[in-house]
Each structure stands twice: as C-alpha cells, then as structure tokens.
Design a protein around this motif. Structure first.
Motif, PDB file in Angstrom:
ATOM      1  N   TYR A  24       0.777  -1.146  -0.094  1.00 23.11           N
ATOM      2  CA  TYR A  24       0.005   0.147  -0.101  1.00 23.11           C
ATOM      3  C   TYR A  24       0.807   1.240   0.116  1.00 23.11           C
ATOM      4  O   TYR A  24       0.339   2.458  -0.798  1.00 23.11           O
ATOM      5  N   TYR A  25       1.866   1.288   0.809  1.00 22.63           N
ATOM      6  CA  TYR A  25       2.904   2.354   0.797  1.00 22.63           C
ATOM      7  C   TYR A  25       3.566   2.548  -0.538  1.00 22.63           C
ATOM      8  O   TYR A  25       3.914   3.915  -0.752  1.00 22.63           O
ATOM      9  N   ILE A  26       3.905   1.714  -1.426  1.00 20.96           N
ATOM     10  CA  ILE A  26       4.460   2.002  -2.528  1.00 20.96           C
ATOM     11  C   ILE A  26       3.565   1.732  -3.668  1.00 20.96           C
ATOM     12  O   ILE A  26       3.897   1.982  -4.976  1.00 20.96           O
ATOM     13  N   LEU A 192      -2.030   9.284  19.119  1.00 19.07           N
ATOM     14  CA  LEU A 192      -1.762  10.021  17.807  1.00 19.07           C
ATOM     15  C   LEU A 192      -3.216  10.188  17.200  1.00 19.07           C
ATOM     16  O   LEU A 192      -3.076  11.373  16.240  1.00 19.07           O
ATOM     17  N   ILE A 193      -3.925   9.296  17.271  1.00 16.07           N
ATOM     18  CA  ILE A 193      -5.368   9.739  16.419  1.00 16.07           C
ATOM     19  C   ILE A 193      -6.133  10.832  16.934  1.00 16.07           C
ATOM     20  O   ILE A 193      -6.407  11.918  16.051  1.00 16.07           O
ATOM     21  N   ALA A 194      -6.003  11.100  17.988  1.00 15.58           N
ATOM     22  CA  ALA A 194      -6.608  12.303  18.634  1.00 15.58           C
ATOM     23  C   ALA A 194      -5.655  13.525  18.194  1.00 15.58           C
ATOM     24  O   ALA A 194      -6.516  14.780  17.848  1.00 15.58           O
ATOM     25  N   LEU A 195      -4.535  13.351  18.249  1.00 13.46           N
ATOM     26  CA  LEU A 195      -3.729  14.573  17.947  1.00 13.46           C
ATOM     27  C   LEU A 195      -3.773  14.773  16.607  1.00 13.46           C
ATOM     28  O   LEU A 195      -4.175  16.165  16.093  1.00 13.46           O
ATOM     29  N   TRP A 196      -3.867  13.659  15.795  1.00 12.49           N
ATOM     30  CA  TRP A 196      -4.046  13.895  14.267  1.00 12.49           C
ATOM     31  C   TRP A 196      -5.545  14.501  13.964  1.00 12.49           C
ATOM     32  O   TRP A 196      -5.380  15.607  12.977  1.00 12.49           O
ATOM     33  N   GLN A 197      -6.303  14.294  14.344  1.00 11.13           N
ATOM     34  CA  GLN A 197      -7.784  14.742  14.153  1.00 11.13           C
ATOM     35  C   GLN A 197      -7.636  16.260  14.534  1.00 11.13           C
ATOM     36  O   GLN A 197      -8.515  17.008  14.070  1.00 11.13           O
ATOM     37  N   GLU A 202      -5.910  14.378   7.566  1.00 11.58           N
ATOM     38  CA  GLU A 202      -5.553  12.842   7.491  1.00 11.58           C
ATOM     39  C   GLU A 202      -4.594  12.619   6.275  1.00 11.58           C
ATOM     40  O   GLU A 202      -4.738  13.060   5.045  1.00 11.58           O
ATOM     41  N   THR A 203      -3.630  11.825   6.525  1.00 10.39           N
ATOM     42  CA  THR A 203      -2.682  11.483   5.424  1.00 10.39           C
ATOM     43  C   THR A 203      -2.623   9.915   5.237  1.00 10.39           C
ATOM     44  O   THR A 203      -2.739   9.245   6.179  1.00 10.39           O
ATOM     45  N   LYS A 204      -2.020   9.704   4.010  1.00 10.26           N
ATOM     46  CA  LYS A 204      -1.846   8.280   3.973  1.00 10.26           C
ATOM     47  C   LYS A 204      -0.925   7.425   4.774  1.00 10.26           C
ATOM     48  O   LYS A 204      -1.029   6.636   5.618  1.00 10.26           O
ATOM     49  N   SER A 205       0.267   8.139   5.017  1.00 12.16           N
ATOM     50  CA  SER A 205       1.510   7.709   5.689  1.00 12.16           C
ATOM     51  C   SER A 205       1.159   7.693   7.225  1.00 12.16           C
ATOM     52  O   SER A 205       1.532   6.826   8.161  1.00 12.16           O
ATOM     53  N   GLY A 206       0.584   8.749   7.642  1.00 12.39           N
ATOM     54  CA  GLY A 206       0.053   8.974   9.089  1.00 12.39           C
ATOM     55  C   GLY A 206      -0.881   7.867   9.539  1.00 12.39           C
ATOM     56  O   GLY A 206      -0.804   7.274  10.419  1.00 12.39           O
ATOM     57  N   GLY A 207      -1.906   7.602   8.414  1.00 13.28           N
ATOM     58  CA  GLY A 207      -2.855   6.467   8.793  1.00 13.28           C
ATOM     59  C   GLY A 207      -2.135   5.096   8.946  1.00 13.28           C
ATOM     60  O   GLY A 207      -2.614   4.373   9.689  1.00 13.28           O
ATOM     61  N   GLN A 208      -1.023   4.936   8.155  1.00 14.02           N
ATOM     62  CA  GLN A 208      -0.482   3.580   7.904  1.00 14.02           C
ATOM     63  C   GLN A 208       0.480   3.480   9.448  1.00 14.02           C
ATOM     64  O   GLN A 208       0.453   2.447   9.978  1.00 14.02           O
ATOM     65  N   ILE A 209       1.097   4.774   9.831  1.00 19.64           N
ATOM     66  CA  ILE A 209       1.763   4.543  11.152  1.00 19.64           C
ATOM     67  C   ILE A 209       0.859   4.323  12.383  1.00 19.64           C
ATOM     68  O   ILE A 209       1.192   3.302  13.283  1.00 19.64           O
ATOM     69  N   ILE A 210      -0.307   4.937  12.390  1.00 20.16           N
ATOM     70  CA  ILE A 210      -1.235   4.642  13.608  1.00 20.16           C
ATOM     71  C   ILE A 210      -1.894   3.137  13.316  1.00 20.16           C
ATOM     72  O   ILE A 210      -1.939   2.646  14.365  1.00 20.16           O
ATOM     73  N   TRP A 211      -2.050   2.712  12.199  1.00 23.75           N
ATOM     74  CA  TRP A 211      -2.602   1.458  11.901  1.00 23.75           C
ATOM     75  C   TRP A 211      -1.557   0.321  12.302  1.00 23.75           C
ATOM     76  O   TRP A 211      -1.769  -0.557  13.186  1.00 23.75           O
ATOM     77  N   CYS A 212      -0.393   0.569  12.159  1.00 22.05           N
ATOM     78  CA  CYS A 212       0.695  -0.583  12.423  1.00 22.05           C
ATOM     79  C   CYS A 212       0.890  -0.328  13.762  1.00 22.05           C
ATOM     80  O   CYS A 212       1.221  -1.587  14.433  1.00 22.05           O
TER      81      CYS A 212
END
Length: 243
Positions: A24-26, A192-197, A202-212
């Motif tokens: 997904y990242y690449i 991180l979810i709270a700070l992000w919102q 919302e960014t793709k890389s940020g979402g990936q970091i939080i999910w991982c």
C-alpha cells in the motif's frame, strides 16, 4: 500442537500486516480495499487466540479481539452509518471499550494471587491522574460536554489496561514485558489519532503509522498467555482399574 496453531495464525496475521502495508505504501494496486483488509488482520488475531481456547486467558482474549474487530469495521467506514449526529468513530468506542475491559480481565486472571493488594491499590490511585493528564493533553477543552465524558471514560479504561498489563512482569519477569509494551503502543496509537484529528489533516502515511502501531500493540498482547507460561488444560480422565 496448540502452540503451533497459535504461532501459525499469529504469524500469518503479522506477515499479512507487513506485506499489505508495504504494498500500500509503494502504491501497488490491491485487489481489495485496504479498509476491508485491515479488520481481517484483527479477525486473524481472534482466531489465533481462539486456537488456544483451553489455555488460561485465551477464551476472553479471543472475545476481546472480536470486539476490536467490530470497532475496526466501524472505523473502516466500509458501511457509513446514516443520519449520525456525531462522527462515525464515536460508534466504535463501545466495542473498543469492551475489548479493553476484557484485556484487563485477562491480565488480572494471569496474575491472580501473585500481585499484592498494595500494588493493586497503588495502581488504582495512579490510574485517574495518569489518564486525566494524558486525556487533557490530546483532547480540546472546547469540546462538547458529552464528548468529554465519553472520551475521558474511554481514557480511564485504556490506561487501566496499561496498568494491569504491568502486573504480568511483576510475576513472570522480562519474558512477559511484551504485554505492557503492546498496551503502551496501543495507547500511543490512540493518542496519535486524537492529535491527528485536532492538529492535522488525514494523510496516507500517518494512517499507516497509526494502524501499524495499533495492530502491533494487539499482536503483542495476543502473546500474553504464552509469555506467562500458560499450558493448555486437559480434561481429567478416569483412572482404569487394575486387576
């Protein structure tokens, strides 16, 4: 055999997370929407825990992961809840809260009879100021009263999960440090979810970091019964009469 089953399903879940997120990242096209694939990874952790259903703590652990799966499905927004007065993420709080409470119960079961009452009392005393401090840092003071009550209650539950996870290393030593590490990573991902919102888009890389981080935290928690040396229970068999 049971341990091998746990390891194989757990390994599939972790490997799936790594491979899917890398693709997904690449920007490699995925045959299925990433928001559908991610909850499946949590469902695999449910299967992993259920495969040791006769091991102390694994039954509740499987139920906890199933509630996390429900929360993931809601957050994926594969199905959008119509006519909602609050963000859809708020509907995921109840199943996630239930999952955290069950995690606390599992950690308590695994450490039963070994953690002194003084340690537990100190834990209760530390919990409220600890969770309030974290909550006040990531949640806006201008929020609606209802939102404050719900999120603060959720913060207490999440921090209680972290504190009860610390009981395991007190009994079993360094080998069970994976459990509080997983709980801490889980807590950080929620912060991180709270700070992000609050402060960013919302960014793709940020979402990936939080999910991982979220998935890694749960994957480490899934190892709790194994890391505390729990053995599968066997049904008692009647002795045979000797002549």
């Amino acid at each position: 055999m049971v341990a091998a089953s746990l390891a194989s399903v757990w390994g599939v879940a972790v490997t799936m997370c790594i491979v899917i997120e890398l693709l997904y990242y690449i920007d490699v096209p995925l045959p299925i929407d990433i928001n559908i694939i991610r909850p499946v990874q949590t469902l695999l952790l449910t299967v992993s825990a259920a495969s040791q259903r006769r091991t102390k703590g694994n039954g509740l652990l499987a139920v906890a992961f199933f509630f996390s799966f429900i929360g993931d499905v809601i957050n994926s927004q594969v199905y959008v809840i119509p006519q909602k007065a609050v963000p859809q993420q708020f509907f995921s709080i109840p199943p996630f809260a239930i999952a955290h409470i069950l995690f606390c119960k599992v950690f308590s079961q695994l450490s039963v009879g070994t953690v002194g009452q003084l340690v537990k009392t100190i834990s209760y005393v530390v919990l409220i100021p600890f969770s309030c401090l974290t909550w006040s840092f990531v949640f806006p003071s201008t929020a609606k009263p209802f939102d404050k009550v719900i999120t603060l209650a959720y913060a207490h539950i999440l921090h209680w999960m972290l504190i009860t996870s610390l009981w395991l290393p007190l009994q079993f030593g360094a080998r069970s440090l994976t459990t509080p590490l997983g709980a801490l990573i889980f807590l950080i991902s929620d912060c991180l979810i709270a700070l992000w919102q609050l402060f960013g888009e919302e960014t793709k890389s940020g979402g990936q970091i939080i999910w991982c981080m979220y998935f890694l935290g749960q994957a480490l928690i899934a190892l709790a019964p194994e890391r505390t040396g729990q053995q599968p229970t066997r049904k008692k068999q009647r002795g045979t009469m000797q002549h």
